[in-house]
Write an enzyme that holds these catalytic residues in place. Sequence first.
Site, short mmCIF file in Angstrom:
data_model
loop_
_atom_site.label_atom_id
_atom_site.label_comp_id
_atom_site.label_asym_id
_atom_site.label_seq_id
_atom_site.Cartn_x
_atom_site.Cartn_y
_atom_site.Cartn_z
N HIS A 27 0.82 -1.22 0.00
CA HIS A 27 0.00 0.00 0.00
C HIS A 27 0.85 1.27 0.00
O HIS A 27 0.41 2.30 -0.51
CB HIS A 27 -0.95 -0.01 1.20
CG HIS A 27 -2.08 -1.00 1.04
ND1 HIS A 27 -3.24 -0.69 0.37
CD2 HIS A 27 -2.21 -2.28 1.44
CE1 HIS A 27 -4.06 -1.74 0.38
NE2 HIS A 27 -3.45 -2.72 1.02
N ASP A 41 0.24 4.23 -2.58
CA ASP A 41 0.07 5.64 -2.24
C ASP A 41 1.03 6.51 -3.05
O ASP A 41 0.67 7.62 -3.50
CB ASP A 41 0.28 5.87 -0.75
CG ASP A 41 -0.88 5.38 0.09
OD1 ASP A 41 -1.94 5.03 -0.49
OD2 ASP A 41 -0.74 5.35 1.33
N GLU A 77 -8.85 5.05 -6.93
CA GLU A 77 -7.95 5.38 -8.03
C GLU A 77 -8.68 6.05 -9.19
O GLU A 77 -8.18 6.10 -10.31
CB GLU A 77 -7.26 4.11 -8.54
CG GLU A 77 -8.18 3.05 -9.11
CD GLU A 77 -8.74 2.10 -8.08
OE1 GLU A 77 -9.20 1.00 -8.47
OE2 GLU A 77 -8.73 2.42 -6.88
#
Length: 313
Positions: free
Chosen positions: A196, A200, A226
Amino acid sequence: MPLELADRQRKTEPQIAAVRPLQPSWAGGPMGSLVVVHSSDLREVCRRFELDPAVGRYALGRGDGCAIQLDGPKVSRAHAHLEHRDEAWWIVDDGSTNGTLVNDARLEVRRLDSGDRIQVGGTIFKFIAATDIEGQFFATIRTAMITDGLTRALTHAAFRERLEAEFRRARRYRRPLSLVLIDLDFFKQVNDGFGHLAGDTVLRDFAGIILARVRREEALGRLGGEEFAIVLPETDLAGATVLARDLQERVRAARWDVDGRTLQITASFGVVALDASMTAPEALLERADTLLYAAKDAGRNRLVSDPPSDKGP
Protein backbone atom coordinates in the site's frame (compact mmCIF):
# COMPACT_ATOMS: atom_id res chain seq x y z
CA MET A 1 -1.58 17.71 -33.95
CA PRO A 2 1.40 18.92 -31.83
CA LEU A 3 0.45 19.44 -28.22
CA GLU A 4 1.69 23.04 -28.18
CA LEU A 5 -0.52 23.96 -31.14
CA ALA A 6 -3.51 22.22 -29.60
CA ASP A 7 -3.01 24.12 -26.34
CA ARG A 8 -2.98 27.40 -28.23
CA GLN A 9 -6.30 26.43 -29.78
CA ARG A 10 -7.92 25.81 -26.40
CA LYS A 11 -10.07 28.85 -25.90
CA THR A 12 -9.29 31.46 -23.26
CA GLU A 13 -11.89 32.45 -20.71
CA PRO A 14 -14.11 35.45 -21.55
CA GLN A 15 -14.00 38.51 -19.33
CA ILE A 16 -16.99 37.66 -17.17
CA ALA A 17 -17.20 39.30 -13.74
CA ALA A 18 -17.09 36.30 -11.47
CA VAL A 19 -15.50 35.36 -8.19
CA ARG A 20 -13.01 32.51 -8.26
CA PRO A 21 -12.47 30.91 -4.87
CA LEU A 22 -9.11 29.69 -3.62
CA GLN A 23 -6.75 31.67 -5.80
CA PRO A 24 -4.47 33.42 -3.26
CA SER A 25 -2.73 36.58 -4.50
CA TRP A 26 -1.34 38.28 -1.43
CA ALA A 27 1.35 40.03 -3.44
CA GLY A 28 -1.16 41.48 -5.88
CA GLY A 29 -2.20 44.54 -3.89
CA PRO A 30 -5.21 45.44 -1.72
CA MET A 31 -7.74 43.03 -3.19
CA GLY A 32 -9.58 41.92 -0.07
CA SER A 33 -11.76 38.85 0.32
CA LEU A 34 -14.96 37.48 1.81
CA VAL A 35 -14.78 34.34 3.95
CA VAL A 36 -17.87 32.30 4.88
CA VAL A 37 -17.87 31.96 8.68
CA HIS A 38 -21.43 30.64 9.08
CA SER A 39 -23.72 28.73 6.72
CA SER A 40 -26.45 26.11 6.98
CA ASP A 41 -24.32 24.13 4.53
CA LEU A 42 -21.19 23.16 6.48
CA ARG A 43 -19.32 22.54 3.23
CA GLU A 44 -19.40 26.29 2.61
CA VAL A 45 -17.70 27.26 5.90
CA CYS A 46 -14.24 28.81 5.32
CA ARG A 47 -14.91 29.24 1.63
CA ARG A 48 -13.02 32.31 0.49
CA PHE A 49 -13.91 34.69 -2.35
CA GLU A 50 -11.32 37.11 -3.68
CA LEU A 51 -12.38 40.65 -4.55
CA ASP A 52 -10.49 42.26 -7.41
CA PRO A 53 -10.54 46.09 -7.63
CA ALA A 54 -10.13 45.76 -11.41
CA VAL A 55 -13.55 44.07 -11.54
CA GLY A 56 -14.94 46.66 -9.14
CA ARG A 57 -18.42 45.26 -8.52
CA TYR A 58 -19.75 41.92 -7.25
CA ALA A 59 -23.44 41.10 -6.88
CA LEU A 60 -24.72 38.87 -4.06
CA GLY A 61 -28.06 37.07 -4.29
CA ARG A 62 -30.04 34.15 -5.67
CA GLY A 63 -30.09 35.36 -9.27
CA ASP A 64 -28.15 33.61 -12.01
CA GLY A 65 -26.19 36.77 -12.78
CA CYS A 66 -24.82 37.14 -9.25
CA ALA A 67 -21.07 36.69 -8.87
CA ILE A 68 -21.63 35.26 -5.37
CA GLN A 69 -24.74 33.09 -5.48
CA LEU A 70 -26.54 32.31 -2.23
CA ASP A 71 -29.48 30.04 -1.53
CA GLY A 72 -32.15 30.45 1.12
CA PRO A 73 -35.66 31.86 1.53
CA LYS A 74 -34.36 35.12 3.04
CA VAL A 75 -32.06 35.93 0.13
CA SER A 76 -33.39 38.18 -2.65
CA ARG A 77 -32.51 37.56 -6.27
CA ALA A 78 -30.49 40.80 -6.33
CA HIS A 79 -29.81 41.21 -2.63
CA ALA A 80 -26.73 43.42 -2.35
CA HIS A 81 -23.47 44.24 -4.05
CA LEU A 82 -19.89 45.07 -3.21
CA GLU A 83 -18.19 47.89 -5.04
CA HIS A 84 -14.66 49.27 -4.97
CA ARG A 85 -14.30 53.03 -4.72
CA ASP A 86 -11.96 55.50 -2.99
CA GLU A 87 -9.40 52.71 -2.45
CA ALA A 88 -11.88 50.75 -0.30
CA TRP A 89 -14.67 48.19 -0.56
CA TRP A 90 -18.26 49.21 0.14
CA ILE A 91 -21.36 47.07 0.71
CA VAL A 92 -24.64 48.34 -0.78
CA ASP A 93 -28.07 46.82 -0.15
CA ASP A 94 -30.07 46.59 -3.38
CA GLY A 95 -33.52 46.92 -1.84
CA SER A 96 -33.57 43.37 -0.49
CA THR A 97 -36.68 42.14 1.31
CA ASN A 98 -34.90 41.01 4.47
CA GLY A 99 -32.03 43.47 4.49
CA THR A 100 -28.25 43.28 4.65
CA LEU A 101 -26.51 43.40 8.03
CA VAL A 102 -22.97 44.46 8.90
CA ASN A 103 -21.91 43.73 12.46
CA ASP A 104 -25.59 42.98 13.25
CA ALA A 105 -26.79 46.41 12.08
CA ARG A 106 -29.05 46.79 9.03
CA LEU A 107 -27.71 49.18 6.43
CA GLU A 108 -28.16 50.68 2.99
CA VAL A 109 -24.51 51.43 2.26
CA ARG A 110 -21.32 51.17 4.31
CA ARG A 111 -17.55 51.24 3.89
CA LEU A 112 -16.03 47.94 4.99
CA ASP A 113 -13.18 47.53 7.46
CA SER A 114 -11.17 44.35 7.86
CA GLY A 115 -13.00 42.05 10.26
CA ASP A 116 -16.52 43.32 9.52
CA ARG A 117 -19.22 40.62 9.51
CA ILE A 118 -21.72 40.72 6.61
CA GLN A 119 -24.97 38.77 6.87
CA VAL A 120 -27.06 37.98 3.80
CA GLY A 121 -29.92 35.65 4.63
CA GLY A 122 -28.52 32.73 6.61
CA THR A 123 -24.93 33.21 5.43
CA ILE A 124 -22.41 35.27 7.37
CA PHE A 125 -19.19 36.45 5.75
CA LYS A 126 -16.16 38.11 7.26
CA PHE A 127 -14.50 40.81 5.18
CA ILE A 128 -10.71 40.56 5.33
CA ALA A 129 -8.17 42.99 3.89
CA ALA A 130 -5.64 41.35 1.58
CA THR A 131 -2.76 42.16 3.92
CA ASP A 132 -4.50 40.63 6.95
CA ILE A 133 -2.79 37.45 8.17
CA GLU A 134 -6.22 36.11 9.16
CA GLY A 135 -7.08 35.79 5.49
CA GLN A 136 -4.15 33.49 4.96
CA PHE A 137 -5.32 31.40 7.91
CA PHE A 138 -8.82 30.98 6.45
CA ALA A 139 -7.37 30.16 3.03
CA THR A 140 -5.20 27.46 4.57
CA ILE A 141 -8.11 25.95 6.51
CA ARG A 142 -10.39 26.00 3.48
CA THR A 143 -7.73 24.37 1.31
CA ALA A 144 -7.29 21.62 3.89
CA MET A 145 -11.06 21.05 3.98
CA ILE A 146 -11.50 20.58 0.24
CA THR A 147 -8.17 19.00 -0.78
CA ASP A 148 -7.28 15.32 -0.67
CA GLY A 149 -4.28 15.06 1.64
CA LEU A 150 -2.45 12.42 -0.40
CA THR A 151 -2.88 13.65 -3.97
CA ARG A 152 -3.61 17.41 -3.59
CA ALA A 153 -6.65 16.91 -5.83
CA LEU A 154 -10.04 18.26 -4.79
CA THR A 155 -12.12 15.95 -2.65
CA HIS A 156 -15.16 14.31 -4.26
CA ALA A 157 -17.58 16.80 -2.68
CA ALA A 158 -15.45 19.82 -3.55
CA PHE A 159 -15.03 18.64 -7.14
CA ARG A 160 -18.77 18.16 -7.57
CA GLU A 161 -19.30 21.69 -6.29
CA ARG A 162 -16.77 23.02 -8.80
CA LEU A 163 -18.28 21.00 -11.63
CA GLU A 164 -21.76 22.30 -10.85
CA ALA A 165 -20.51 25.90 -10.84
CA GLU A 166 -18.70 25.49 -14.16
CA PHE A 167 -21.70 23.67 -15.65
CA ARG A 168 -24.05 26.54 -14.73
CA ARG A 169 -21.61 29.07 -16.12
CA ALA A 170 -21.09 27.19 -19.38
CA ARG A 171 -24.84 26.80 -19.91
CA ARG A 172 -25.57 30.43 -19.05
CA TYR A 173 -22.97 31.94 -21.36
CA ARG A 174 -23.01 29.18 -23.99
CA ARG A 175 -19.34 28.41 -23.46
CA PRO A 176 -17.51 25.11 -24.08
CA LEU A 177 -16.93 22.75 -21.17
CA SER A 178 -15.33 19.30 -21.13
CA LEU A 179 -14.86 16.56 -18.56
CA VAL A 180 -12.22 13.81 -18.42
CA LEU A 181 -12.70 10.75 -16.21
CA ILE A 182 -9.61 8.65 -15.46
CA ASP A 183 -9.25 5.30 -13.76
CA LEU A 184 -5.93 3.56 -13.05
CA ASP A 185 -5.92 0.07 -14.54
CA PHE A 186 -5.66 -2.97 -12.24
CA PHE A 187 -4.65 -0.79 -9.31
CA LYS A 188 -5.52 -3.51 -6.80
CA GLN A 189 -2.64 -5.49 -8.24
CA VAL A 190 -0.30 -2.62 -7.35
CA ASN A 191 -1.40 -2.69 -3.71
CA ASP A 192 -1.34 -6.49 -3.55
CA GLY A 193 1.95 -6.95 -5.35
CA PHE A 194 3.99 -3.98 -4.17
CA GLY A 195 2.26 -2.90 -0.96
CA HIS A 196 0.00 0.00 0.00
CA LEU A 197 2.89 2.39 0.54
CA ALA A 198 3.91 1.93 -3.08
CA GLY A 199 0.26 2.32 -4.07
CA ASP A 200 0.07 5.64 -2.24
CA THR A 201 3.24 6.80 -3.99
CA VAL A 202 1.77 5.91 -7.37
CA LEU A 203 -1.47 7.78 -6.61
CA ARG A 204 0.42 10.87 -5.44
CA ASP A 205 2.75 10.88 -8.45
CA PHE A 206 -0.09 10.17 -10.87
CA ALA A 207 -2.00 13.20 -9.55
CA GLY A 208 1.22 15.22 -9.82
CA ILE A 209 1.47 14.35 -13.51
CA ILE A 210 -2.02 15.75 -14.06
CA LEU A 211 -1.58 18.83 -11.86
CA ALA A 212 1.54 19.74 -13.83
CA ARG A 213 -0.59 19.95 -17.00
CA VAL A 214 -3.86 21.52 -15.91
CA ARG A 215 -4.29 25.27 -16.02
CA ARG A 216 -5.33 27.58 -13.21
CA GLU A 217 -9.00 27.67 -14.22
CA GLU A 218 -9.17 23.87 -14.52
CA ALA A 219 -9.59 21.46 -11.62
CA LEU A 220 -8.56 17.91 -10.75
CA GLY A 221 -10.74 15.89 -8.37
CA ARG A 222 -10.28 12.52 -6.71
CA LEU A 223 -13.65 10.82 -6.92
CA GLY A 224 -12.60 7.84 -4.86
CA GLY A 225 -9.80 5.28 -4.72
CA GLU A 226 -7.95 5.38 -8.03
CA GLU A 227 -10.63 7.30 -9.99
CA PHE A 228 -10.01 10.95 -10.90
CA ALA A 229 -11.73 13.63 -12.96
CA ILE A 230 -10.70 16.87 -14.63
CA VAL A 231 -13.14 19.67 -15.40
CA LEU A 232 -12.00 21.84 -18.29
CA PRO A 233 -13.80 25.18 -18.71
CA GLU A 234 -13.39 26.92 -22.08
CA THR A 235 -12.15 23.67 -23.66
CA ASP A 236 -13.95 21.81 -26.44
CA LEU A 237 -13.86 18.07 -27.10
CA ALA A 238 -10.81 18.27 -29.38
CA GLY A 239 -8.79 20.17 -26.80
CA ALA A 240 -9.84 17.85 -23.99
CA THR A 241 -8.91 14.80 -26.06
CA VAL A 242 -5.46 16.21 -26.83
CA LEU A 243 -4.87 16.81 -23.13
CA ALA A 244 -6.07 13.32 -22.22
CA ARG A 245 -3.82 11.74 -24.88
CA ASP A 246 -0.83 13.58 -23.49
CA LEU A 247 -1.63 12.44 -19.95
CA GLN A 248 -2.07 8.88 -21.17
CA GLU A 249 1.42 8.91 -22.70
CA ARG A 250 2.95 10.45 -19.58
CA VAL A 251 1.40 7.76 -17.39
CA ARG A 252 2.65 5.00 -19.72
CA ALA A 253 6.17 6.43 -19.54
CA ALA A 254 6.26 6.67 -15.73
CA ARG A 255 8.31 4.12 -13.78
CA TRP A 256 8.75 3.42 -10.07
CA ASP A 257 11.50 1.40 -8.44
CA VAL A 258 10.20 -0.68 -5.53
CA ASP A 259 12.76 -2.86 -3.77
CA GLY A 260 14.62 -3.51 -7.00
CA ARG A 261 11.46 -4.17 -9.02
CA THR A 262 10.09 -1.83 -11.67
CA LEU A 263 6.47 -0.74 -11.32
CA GLN A 264 4.57 0.57 -14.33
CA ILE A 265 0.89 1.51 -14.67
CA THR A 266 -1.62 2.47 -17.34
CA ALA A 267 -4.92 4.31 -17.17
CA SER A 268 -8.27 4.38 -18.97
CA PHE A 269 -9.91 7.66 -20.03
CA GLY A 270 -13.44 8.82 -20.84
CA VAL A 271 -13.70 12.26 -22.48
CA VAL A 272 -16.92 14.18 -23.01
CA ALA A 273 -17.98 17.72 -23.92
CA LEU A 274 -21.10 19.59 -22.87
CA ASP A 275 -23.91 19.79 -25.42
CA ALA A 276 -27.39 21.28 -25.36
CA SER A 277 -29.05 17.98 -24.44
CA MET A 278 -27.31 17.97 -21.04
CA THR A 279 -29.43 19.91 -18.55
CA ALA A 280 -27.62 18.91 -15.34
CA PRO A 281 -23.99 18.18 -14.41
CA GLU A 282 -25.00 14.59 -13.65
CA ALA A 283 -25.61 14.08 -17.37
CA LEU A 284 -22.04 15.12 -18.12
CA LEU A 285 -20.69 12.78 -15.44
CA GLU A 286 -22.86 9.85 -16.53
CA ARG A 287 -21.80 10.20 -20.16
CA ALA A 288 -18.11 10.41 -19.19
CA ASP A 289 -18.57 7.35 -16.96
CA THR A 290 -20.11 5.40 -19.85
CA LEU A 291 -17.14 6.28 -22.05
CA LEU A 292 -14.68 5.34 -19.30
CA TYR A 293 -16.26 1.91 -18.95
CA ALA A 294 -16.17 1.50 -22.73
CA ALA A 295 -12.41 2.13 -22.53
CA LYS A 296 -12.07 -0.49 -19.80
CA ASP A 297 -14.24 -3.01 -21.65
CA ALA A 298 -12.05 -2.52 -24.73
CA GLY A 299 -9.06 -3.84 -22.81
CA ARG A 300 -8.04 -0.87 -20.63
CA ASN A 301 -5.14 1.47 -21.38
CA ARG A 302 -7.59 3.12 -23.77
CA LEU A 303 -9.09 6.56 -24.36
CA VAL A 304 -12.70 6.81 -25.53
CA SER A 305 -14.28 10.15 -26.35
CA ASP A 306 -17.62 11.24 -27.71
CA PRO A 307 -17.79 11.92 -31.44
CA PRO A 308 -17.84 15.66 -32.17
CA SER A 309 -21.27 17.19 -31.57
CA ASP A 310 -22.86 20.09 -33.42
CA LYS A 311 -25.35 20.74 -30.61
CA GLY A 312 -23.05 23.11 -28.69
CA PRO A 313 -23.35 23.90 -24.97
